[in-house]
Design an enzyme around this catalytic site. Structure first.
Site, short mmCIF file in Angstrom:
data_model
loop_
_atom_site.label_atom_id
_atom_site.label_comp_id
_atom_site.label_asym_id
_atom_site.label_seq_id
_atom_site.Cartn_x
_atom_site.Cartn_y
_atom_site.Cartn_z
N GLY A 26 0.82 -1.21 0.00
CA GLY A 26 0.00 0.00 0.00
C GLY A 26 0.85 1.26 0.00
N HIS A 27 2.04 1.18 0.53
CA HIS A 27 2.98 2.31 0.49
C HIS A 27 4.21 1.86 -0.27
CE1 HIS A 27 5.39 5.74 1.28
NE2 HIS A 27 4.70 6.19 2.31
N GLU A 45 -2.86 13.62 2.55
CA GLU A 45 -1.42 13.89 2.49
C GLU A 45 -0.97 13.85 1.03
OE1 GLU A 45 0.66 12.67 6.50
OE2 GLU A 45 0.31 10.90 5.28
N CYS A 76 8.77 14.93 3.08
CA CYS A 76 9.09 13.67 2.42
C CYS A 76 8.62 13.64 0.97
CB CYS A 76 8.44 12.49 3.15
SG CYS A 76 9.32 12.04 4.64
N CYS A 105 8.78 9.99 9.67
CA CYS A 105 9.36 9.78 8.34
C CYS A 105 10.24 10.94 7.91
CB CYS A 105 8.26 9.55 7.31
SG CYS A 105 6.96 10.78 7.31
#
Lengths: 606, 606
Positions: free
Chosen positions: B148-149, B275, B293, B371
Site C-alpha cells: 500500500g505504500h 497527504e 518527504c 518519516c
C-alpha cells in the site's frame, strides 16, 4: 414546505413517533430527528397565520396526537431515547441533543398555539417542560446540567411568554447561569458514564461554549450555531429579567463577531473542523464553511439585540445575513439547500479540500443532518415578525419589503403598508393608517450602507440627518389615516473592502448594491475568475441581469484578464504578465449555483 | 544524526529489535518503526563514506547483530509483526507498511555495504528479499499483492544492482506491473480479512495509486510520498530493463506534476486530507500541506529521470525542490523539522484550520510518524551523489556546490573541483583534472531560471547558446589536468508569477534569486503581510540579510501598505483604501521560522 414534509415521511422521522421501532430493526430514530420534525411544525404553524390551510392543520394535529400518545407518564418525550435506549435518559447532555430536541418542540408548540389558538401541542410541551424543570436544578437529587447544543434556553423563554409560567423563564436562566461553571458538568457527566472526563472535542470546552461562565465570555468561540442560540437566549433572559450583566456580555460578544469574525455575507463559522469559529479576521473563501443555520442564528440574535436596544447596527447585520448568507442556503426553485455557504467555488474541489474531478458545488434536496432546510423554512415563514417592533409610542421599521401589517400601538391598531420592490428597487412608499389620528413616532431604519437617503412625508421633505439617531430616522407627528412616507435609499453599485487584518481577502473588493453582496459566476465570466482584476478606476454599471434569474439588477464593469500564453505549459514564469480588457458581470451572491455549474467568486482582485 | 539516534533510542525503536515486547506491555513496536531505524542506518552509512567514524560503525554493527538475531528462520524480519501479531503476516499490505519497512531496510543494507564493504546487513536483507520473492508472485500458492505504500520496488532495484541478483529486479517489476490490475488486490485482501472490499480511503484506490495499471496512469494522484516512490521505481525498472512503455508513463506523470501540481517551492501534495494530490492548479498557501518527504521523493524521482535522459527540466525541478521545499524541512540548527511546508503562515492557525490563539508554526524535534526527519538526513548525507553523472565519454554536472570528486570517466579517474558559494554567489570555478589528457565532454547544466549565463574555459569565452542542448552546455575538448571552467550564472532578484489557472496565487508574485524562493516574515516586515502590495514598477534590491541568518542575500523593495484607519472598528467599508510606502525585506523561504515566530508569506500581492 410540503417538500420538507415528504422528506420527514420518507426518512422515517414522522413514523418514529409511533414508537414501533424495536432493537434490531433498521433505521433507529436518530438523536436529531425530533428537532427536524419540530422545525417543520414550527414553520407550518407560521404559515397557517397568513395562509389558513385545513389539510396542513390536519397533518399537524395528526403528529401532535402521536406525540401525546408517545409522551411518557412523567412527561418525558424523545423518540430516540424512548425507543432505543430508555435506560440512558439524561446521561449524555453534551453530545446527544436531548434538551435541544425538547427546545425545538417547545418553539413549535408555541408557534402552533399562536397560529391556531389550540392548546393541544402546548400542553404536551408544558408537561415535558415541567418534567425537565424537576430534573434539572440546584436542589438535591437534581442534575446540575445543561445541553451541549443550546436551544432549550430560548425555547423556554418563549414557552414562559406564551403560558405566563415564570418557572420556565427561571429554568432558562438556570441553564444559562450554570453553563461553564466549575466543575464543568460535561466532565462530571462523562465520568459518571465511565469515560475520560478530560476528553473534549477539539481539546477545549469552547466547542459547546462551556469553557467559561457566560458573563465572562468575550470571544465568540466553538460551534457557530450553538453559540448563536446561546446568545439569543442570553438576550432573551436579559430582556425578561432586566439583567444588565447578561446584556453587557451579549454586547461584547456581538462586537467580537460583527467586527472580527463575520464574513461579508453575514456568514459565520469559517471552518468545517468545528463547524464554527477560529480566530479574529480569519476569512477563508473557497474553504469557508459558513453554515446556513449559523447565519440564521445570527439573524435570530440580531433581532433580539434590536429588541433590547434599537440600534441600526443590529438591523444592518440582520439584513446582511438575511439577504446574503441565509438566502444563499436555498435555491430559486425552493427545493434544494446549502449546508455551507463558501465565498468562492472551484469545480473539482468541495471546499474542504476533498477533491473529485467531477465535483461541483450544488445545493442538495436534504441532508442526513437536516438542520438547515427546516431552519431556513421556519425563518422565511416567520419573516413578517422581523419587519417591525414597537415600544410605547414608537413604531420601528427594521426591514423593507412589500407588505401590509396591523400593528398595536398606543392603544389602537395602525395599518402599515409598504409598497416597494426592495432590495431591487431603492424606493419604499409607506402608508400609515391609524384608526384615528394620533401622535406617535415612526422610526425608519436608515441602512448603514446607504450614503444619501431621502425621506418625505406626504411629499414634504424631512431631513434624515436631523431626525436620525442610532440608525433610525424618527418622525414624530400627528399621524392621520392615509399619511404617506416616501423613503429613497439610493443603491449604486459599490466596491467594498475588508480590513488589512483579513488576510485572505485584503487587496480584493466585493461588489455590493444596497444590502446585496454580488459575485462572479463562470457562466457569465468564463474560467479563471481569480485571475480577473477590477481596477479602482473602472466604472460599475447596474444592468438588467440574466433572464433565468428574473432579470434582477446585475453589475457590470470592465476588468482585466491575463492574456493567454501561446502554447507554453510553464507553471511559473519570470515574464511580466500581459492583461487584456474583459467585461465582468456580477450577480447577487444568494442567487449563485442556480444555473450551469462552474467557478464562483465573491472577492475580486483589485 | 546523533540526535536522530537519540530519538530512536528513547522512543524504543532500537530496543524493539530485541523482541522483548510481550502482549500487555506498553509501547508495542509500531508498524512504521523499522523504517525509521532503517533510514537512520542508511544516512549513517552515507556519512561513513566521507567521514569514517568507528563509534558510528559500531553502533550500526550492533543494530545489524540484533537484526540477524531477530530474523526468523524463513528470512522474515519485521519487529511489529514478529512481536505483536505473528499470525497476521502479509494480511494487510494496504495499510500496514510491511513491504515498505522491508524496502527501507534493503536501501540501508545497500548503503551500508557500499560504505563499509561489509556484507553483514546485506546478507540479512537478501535472506528477507528471498523470502519475499517466494511469498509474492503469479505462481500457485503465492500472493498477487504489492505494498500500500510503495518503497520496496525501488529498494529491490538497488539490491539487485548491489548483489547482481536479477531476481530482485524481476520482483520489483512484478510489484509494479501487478499494481492496479483487476481484481484489485487490496479488495481481495480486505475480503479475506472479512472486511468490506469496497471500503477505500477517500472513496478511491487513488490514495495508494492502485486505481489503474501504472502504464495507464496519467495524473499524479493520492498520497504524495507513495506516488513519488512508485514513480522512482518505475524509472528504475524502465532504466534497468529498457521498458519504454514504463518510461513513457513516467514522462506523462512528470509533465502532470511539474506543469500542473507543483508549488513554486517544489512542494507537492497540497492537502492534509490525503497527504497528497488534489486537482490541477490547486495551489493553496496557508493550508498547503506539502510534506517534506514528498519534496524529497520528487528529488529522488528527478534524479532518476535525469539518469534516463539528461534534460535540464529534470535538474531544474530537482534543484527547486532541494533548495526550497526540502531544505525548509529542517531548521538552521539542524535539530528540528517540519512535516508540512506551507507557503504562508498566520499566528493562531495551524494551516489545517484548527485554531489556537497561541499557536505558531514551528519545527518540531520529532514526530510520532517520524518519516521526515530521517528522510531529510539520508538525503542530505547522500547529496554528493546528486551532483554528477556520467555516460560513456560525458561528464554531466547537475548541481553546483563547493566540492571535490573523483569520477570514473572513459577509463580513467577525473578529479573535479568546484569552488563556489552557490546558490548565494553566481560564479562557479571548476577545475577538471584527468590523470592524463583525454578528449571527453563536460556538460554543465544551465539552470532554467538563468537568463544570461556566461561560460569560459581557461579564460576563453565559450558560447552558451551554441553549446547548450536540453539545458546542458556541452564542452567537448581535450581536457588536460588543471583546465579551469568558469561559469557565471547571474542571479538578479526577480518576480515570478503563476499561470492564471492557479487561483489561490494568481495576481501575486513571489521573489526569487537564482534557485531560491524568497518569503516575507513578520519579524522583518511587521504584521498583515497579506496587505502589502509590491508594484510591478518597484525595483528589487539584493542586500545583506539578517546577521542571525548568516548575512545571506536578502531582497528589498519599496511596497505599499494600507494606511491604518483611525479608530474605526468596521470590518468592511466602501471607502477606498489609502496606501503608504513601506520597505519590504524578503529572506530565502527555506530559512523561515528560525527567528521570532509570526506571519510568513511567499506569494505577495502585486
Amino acid at each position: 414546505m410540503p417538500i420538507e414534509y415528504g422528506h420527514l415521511e420518507t426518512t422515517g422521522r414522522l413514523a418514529a413517533w409511533e414508537l414501533k421501532w424495536k432493537q434490531g430493526d433498521p433505521n433507529p430514530p436518530h438523536i436529531f430527528w425530533d428537532s427536524d420534525v419540530a422545525k417543520w411544525m414550527e414553520a407550518a404553524s407560521y404559515s397557517l397565520i397568513g395562509h389558513p390551510d385545513k389539510e396542513l392543520e390536519k397533518k399537524l394535529d395528526h403528529v401532535i396526537a402521536l406525540m401525546e400518545k408517545a409522551q411518557l407518564p412523567d412527561g418525558y418525550l424523545n423518540t430516540h431515547y424512548i425507543a432505543v435506549e430508555p435506560q440512558n435518559r439524561w446521561t449524555n447532555l453534551r453530545d446527544n441533543h436531548e434538551l435541544y430536541c425538547a427546545g425545538h418542540l417547545m418553539e413549535a408548540a408555541v408557534a402552533h398555539f399562536h397560529a391556531t389558538g389550540k392548546r393541544s401541542f402546548l400542553d404536551v410541551m408544558c408537561r415535558y417542560a415541567d418534567h425537565i424543570d424537576q430534573t434539572f436544578g440546584p436542589r438535591p437529587g437534581q442534575k446540575r446540567g445543561y445541553c451541549g447544543h443550546e436551544e432549550i434556553e430560548l425555547a423556554l423563554v418563549k414557552l414562559s411568554d406564551a403560558t405566563g409560567n415564570k418557572r420556565y423563564l427561571d429554568l432558562a436562566a438556570y441553564f444559562i447561569n450554570e453553563r461553564g461553571q466549575t466543575p464543568n458538568y460535561f466532565a462530571v457527566e462523562a465520568e459518571a458514564r465511565g469515560e475520560d472526563p478530560n476528553k473534549m472535542r477539539h481539546q477545549s470546552r469552547q466547542y459547546e461554549q462551556s469553557h467559561l461562565p457566560v458573563r465572562e465570555q468575550k470571544e465568540v468561540v466553538g460551534h457557530a450555531v450553538r453559540a448563536m442560540y446561546l446568545y439569543c437566549a442570553m438576550a432573551d433572559v436579559a430582556a425578561a429579567t432586566g439583567d444588565k450583566t447578561l446584556l453587557d456580555a451579549c454586547k461584547r460578544l456581538w462586537k467580537n463577531v460583527t467586527r472580527q469574525r463575520m464574513h461579508v455575507t453575514g456568514g459565520i463559522g469559517p471552518t468545517a473542523a468545528n463547524e464554527g469559529f477560529t480566530t479574529d479576521y480569519d476569512m477563508p473563501t473557497e474553504t469557508a464553511y459558513l453554515e446556513t443555520c449559523a447565519a440564521i442564528g445570527l439573524v435570530f440574535w440580531a433581532q433580539r439585540m434590536l429588541q433590547a436596544e434599537v440600534n441600526g447596527d443590529y438591523a444592518d447585520v440582520m439584513e446582511r445575513a438575511l439577504y446574503n448568507g441565509v438566502l444563499s442556503g436555498v435555491s430559486t426553485s425552493g427545493d434544494t439547500f446549502f449546508y455551507g455557504n463558501p465565498l468562492a467555488a472551484y469545480p473539482g474541489m468541495n471546499g474542504q479540500h476533498y477533491a473529485s474531478p467531477d465535483y461541483h458545488y450544488r445545493r442538495s434536496p436534504w441532508f442526513g443532518c437536516a438542520c438547515c432546510p427546516t431552519n431556513i423554512v421556519r425563518l422565511l415563514e416567520s419573516l413578517g415578525s422581523y419587519l417591525y417592533s414597537t415600544e410605547s409610542k414608537s413604531l420601528y421599521v427594521h426591514l423593507y419589503a412589500n407588505n401590509r401589517a396591523n400593528i398595536d400601538l398606543a392603544g389602537q391598531k395602525v395599518a402599515v403598508t409598504q409598497e416597494t420592490n426592495y432590495p431591487w428597487d431603492e424606493t419604499v412608499r409607506m402608508t400609515i393608517a391609524p384608526e384615528k389620528p394620533a401622535t406617535f413616532t415612526v422610526a425608519l431604519r436608515i441602512p448603514g450602507w446607504c450614503r444619501k437617503p431621502g425621506l418625505s412625508v406626504n411629499g414634504k421633505a424631512v431631513s434624515v440627518k436631523a431626525t436620525t439617531r442610532k440608525g433610525y430616522a424618527r418622525i414624530q407627528r400627528r399621524w392621520e389615516p392615509g399619511d404617506v412616507i416616501s423613503l429613497v435609499l439610493p443603491m449604486p453599485a459599490e466596491r467594498v473592502v475588508a480590513r488589512p487584518e483579513a488576510r485572505q481577502i485584503c487587496g480584493r473588493v466585493t461588489l455590493m448594491r444596497g444590502p446585496l453582496v454580488y459575485c462572479l459566476e463562470q457562466v457569465d465570466n468564463g474560467r479563471a475568475l481569480n485571475d480577473i482584476r477590477l481596477p479602482r478606476s473602472a466604472a460599475l454599471r447596474c444592468v438588467k441581469g440574466p433572464k433565468s434569474l428574473g432579470g434582477i439588477p446585475a453589475i457590470q464593469a470592465t476588468g482585466l484578464k491575463r492574456k493567454p500564453e501561446g502554447g507554453s505549459d510553464t507553471l511559473y514564469t519570470a515574464q511580466a504578465p500581459k492583461h487584456v480588457k474583459t467585461t465582468i458581470t456580477a450577480i447577487p451572491y444568494h442567487l449563485w449555483a442556480n444555473r450551469q455549474p462552474g467557478e464562483m467568486l465573491v472577492w475580486i482582485q483589485e
